[in-house]
Design a protein around this motif. Structure first.
Motif, mmCIF file in Angstrom:
data_model
loop_
_atom_site.group_PDB
_atom_site.id
_atom_site.type_symbol
_atom_site.label_atom_id
_atom_site.label_comp_id
_atom_site.label_asym_id
_atom_site.label_seq_id
_atom_site.Cartn_x
_atom_site.Cartn_y
_atom_site.Cartn_z
ATOM 1 N N ASP A 197 17.261 65.020 73.773
ATOM 2 C CA ASP A 197 17.353 65.779 72.521
ATOM 3 C C ASP A 197 18.695 66.491 72.390
ATOM 4 N N LYS A 237 21.312 65.936 69.435
ATOM 5 C CA LYS A 237 21.760 67.085 68.656
ATOM 6 C C LYS A 237 23.292 67.131 68.586
ATOM 7 N N GLU A 288 25.648 66.755 65.273
ATOM 8 C CA GLU A 288 26.596 67.799 64.902
ATOM 9 C C GLU A 288 28.008 67.248 64.800
#
Length: 56
Positions: free
Chosen positions: A32, A36, A40
């Motif tokens: 995860d 992420k 981003e």
């Protein structure tokens, strides 16, 4: 037979289950985090930091 003969039969499967669950969540957390960071990085970029020219 002594009173503690049952201990390995209970302790070792419990230990394997606990470590397995912990490893699952550790791998999931790292997966995860990578997802992420990737999302981003692909998003809108932050404005570049401006520097003041002090030589003027």
């Amino acid at each position: 037979m002594s009173g503690w003969d049952w201990f390995p039969y209970i302790f070792f499967p419990f230990k394997i289950i606990v470590l397995g669950v912990g490893m699952f969540f550790a791998v999931k957390w790292h997966y995860d985090q990578g997802k992420k960071q990737k999302s981003e990085a692909g998003g809108p970029q932050a404005p570049a930091e401006r520097t003041v020219d002090a030589s003027k």
